[in-house]
Write an enzyme that holds these catalytic residues in place. Structure first.
Site: not given
Length: 676
Positions: A53-55, A246, A290
């Site tokens: 239910t989070g945005k 990377e 990262h």
């Protein structure tokens, strides 16, 4: 035997810390290595959301549902009812019982993510996708100690855009959907933005994508490059593979070994194109965006990874925008034909299935030590000075250590760090600190520590006498370092040990995410122990690159794309700058302020590929910088991805003389020309 298997076999102490949670995998003893097939998502995959239910979860779930993903509900702790017309359950176990999911997408904050991952493992959800960035390293090491005790759940992430099947219309992550088209290319990537570039390139080439997996940019991701290769090898929809690596870790060298073995056993192997970011942007004591984009002593640099992949038969490109055309050429060579009833292609050889090996067969081979490169002393953001490191070791463990360096050759290197391949802590040892070829790792279980790690192999490798005093000194030193490693959540601790048993030259690196995400170790991260890096603000990661000849300031979203942009400018970039995946107009303004504070800058290159980042928002940020910062140098902008056309319209319609390009190479040529 591959180092990953060989180094997991050490005995463990009888005592186990109370926090070491373990879950039973059933009567037949299997392992986490049995779970890569769980990555095979598609139209059949039933998905739940944790933090439903989070945005962010709501927006992502609505978009994924509209695209065709079979989302069957979600979890809100203690919740019930409906959301987006789907059931909300109070626990993952209850969701598994009622909804029978094949996968879960975890959309919670970084400090809540470890608990959410553990709950999903305990409920035996087959595939767990964690997208959160900045999860503390030691929390992830604990998660991996749990994962190794079971054979039901497979983790993708964290710090990952997720996993997506373009063929099966199943998205578990936040990838930009307009770039995707069903097709033939499987994509493995450490970098989200570089994977999006690869997707767009293969779409423009008319190839499309099959299965795309972002392994993520963390130090110890849940799934590595080899494990994804083992899945794409057998995937019927995948006819070609793009691999994006990377700096940081041995993953690309392990992948090169895997690919060499794979190609040797097939008359018509799937073509593989690769890219490794970071050839021009490895900076000592800096993390390149990262969390895992830094080099631990003994690990290879970007160029060595490129060389290994090239020797294995991978076609190397300099930018992901080239991947589509390269693979199109290789797949059009005449050996590949269309598979009836699909948009894919397959080898014309009738014996392909007989030639395939068992999954993961090539994952466990020993890497020769001669490949070890020069060590790079870099940190994950908090690197103490030698004086502060010696003082911390003394105050924490009562172990004296001289901060001063001794003459070269006067001691052995000893430390504790992370073995990324085994996803475990390890003892780092070298008889000669100046010779990286002598570095070896001795992994140990995170939950039990190194106390029962056999010392004889370490003593032998350090070329020390096998005497009682030597064993006692070594044991005491490792006990002190491991105490510091656990109590302060370190990622790299090294000292030099003299033949007489004294310690000197400490180099200590600590995980800043433990403080930033979970609020732990505030005294350590106070200004008194400021990192030896440029301060970052507003979510930006900015590093000034040395050299008077550099003239081009760079502003890029995404760590991998930022590294690749610096690489493409061939030593002319003044900086590395990653705005992060959630850049805003204010972030862009702050970025311009940082870039233009460097007097060397004669032109600014803005290179954006939008996923979560919106192209028009970035464009408005560039205009905001012109209005409020006072830009006095030429600016070249390239925007692709989410809302790219709108962004280009904003730039071109502003009348400020900003040059806008869609093609990366064309933009690079122009910015180099402007730099003189």
């Amino acid at each position: 035997m591959h180092r990953c298997a060989r180094l997991r076999s050490h005995a463990h102490p009888a005592s186990t810390p109370a926090y070491a949670r373990r879950f039973s995998a059933g009567p037949r003893r299997q392992s986490y290595a049995d779970t890569p097939p769980n990555l095979r998502i598609g139209k059949h995959t039933r998905v739940i959301f944790q933090g439903f239910t989070g945005k962010q979860a709501t927006a992502n779930a609505a978009e994924s549902l509209a695209w065709g993903t079979k989302i069957v509900g979600g979890v809100k702790p203690g919740g019930s009812g409906e959301h987006l017309g789907l059931p909300v359950l109070p626990t993952v176990r209850k969701a598994v019982e009622l909804l029978k999911p094949d996968a879960t997408a975890i959309y919670v904050a970084a400090h809540q993510a470890p608990g959410a991952i553990e709950e999903a493992i305990e409920a035996e959800v087959p595939l767990i996708v964690a997208v959160a960035e900045h999860i503390p390293l030691h929390d992830m090491l604990r998660i991996h100690s749990i994962l190794k005790t079971q054979s039901k759940s497979r983790l993708v992430g964290p710090n990952s855009p997720g996993i997506i099947s373009a063929v099966g219309k199943c998205r578990i992550g936040f990838q930009p959907l307009p770039c995707f088209s069903p097709g033939r290319v499987g994509i493995i990537a450490k970098s989200g933005t570089l994977s999006y570039e690869t997707v767009a390139s293969t779409t423009r080439a008319g190839l499309g994508q099959s299965l795309c997996i972002g392994v993520g940019g963390d130090i110890v991701p849940g799934t590595d490059l080899c494990e994804v290769l083992s899945v794409l090898e057998h995937d019927e929809d995948t006819d070609a593979i793009a691999l994006i690596g990377e700096i940081g870790g041995f993953g690309e060298l392990d992948a090169a070994d895997w690919i060499r073995d794979y190609r040797s056993q097939l008359s018509l192997p799937k073509p593989i194109v690769g890219l490794v970011a970071g050839t021009m942007s490895e900076v000592p004591n800096q993390v390149m965006g990262h969390a895992g984009a830094f080099t631990i002593p003994g690990e290879p640099n970007a160029q060595e990874k490129i060389d290994a992949l090239s020797r294995a038969g991978v076609t190397i490109v300099s930018h992901p925008s080239k991947i589509g055309d390269v693979l199109k050429s290789q797949l059009s060579s005449g050996a590949w034909t269309k598979r009836p009833g699909s948009g894919s292609g397959s080898p014309s050889s009738p014996n392909t299935s007989q030639q395939h090996r068992q999954m993961s067969a090539a994952l466990y081979r020993r890497r020769p030590s001669a490949r070890l490169p020069k060590p790079q002393q870099q940190t994950r953001n908090l690197h103490l000075t030698s004086d502060a490191a010696a003082a911390l070791l003394l105050s924490t463990t009562q172990t004296p250590c001289s901060p001063s360096a001794r003459p070269s050759g006067s001691g052995a290197l000893l430390g504790i760090t992370i073995d990324r391949t085994s996803r475990s802590p390890c003892v780092l040892a070298s008889p000669s600190p100046l010779d990286p070829r002598t570095i070896q790792r001795f992994p140990f279980d995170f939950t039990t520590g190194p106390s029962n790690l056999p010392l004889a192999p370490i003593v032998t490798h350090l070329q020390l006498p096998h005497s009682l005093s030597t064993l006692t000194t070594l044991r005491n030193t490792l006990t002190s370092l491991s105490t510091l490693f656990y109590t302060h959540e370190a990622c790299l601790l090294t000292v030099q040990l003299t033949p007489s048993g004294t310690l000197h030259s400490p180099s200590f690196h600590f995980d800043d995410a433990a403080f930033r995400s979970a609020g732990r170790h505030a005294p350590l991260h106070a200004p008194l122990h400021a990192p030896l890096t440029s301060p970052n603000s507003g979510g930006l990661v900015y590093h000034r690159l040395p050299g008077p000849h550099r003239k081009i300031g760079t502003l890029v979203n995404g760590a991998g794309l930022a590294m690749n942009t610096v690489d493409a400018l061939s030593g002319l970039a003044t900086n590395f700058l990653d705005t992060g995946g959630k850049a805003t107009s204010q972030t862009v303004k702050q970025s311009f302020e940082l870039i233009l504070a460097d007097p060397r800058v004669s032109v600014v290159f803005v290179n954006i590929f939008g996923g979560l980042t919106l192209g028009d928002m970035i464009a408005r940020g560039v205009l905001k910088a012109f209005e409020e910062v006072g830009v006095r140098v030429p600016v070249v902008v390239r925007i692709r991805g989410t809302r790219e056309k709108k962004g280009m319209e904003v730039i071109r319609g502003a009348g400020l003389g900003i040059e806008a390009y869609e093609d990366f190479e064309e933009a690079v040529r122009r910015v180099v020309d402007l730099a003189g």
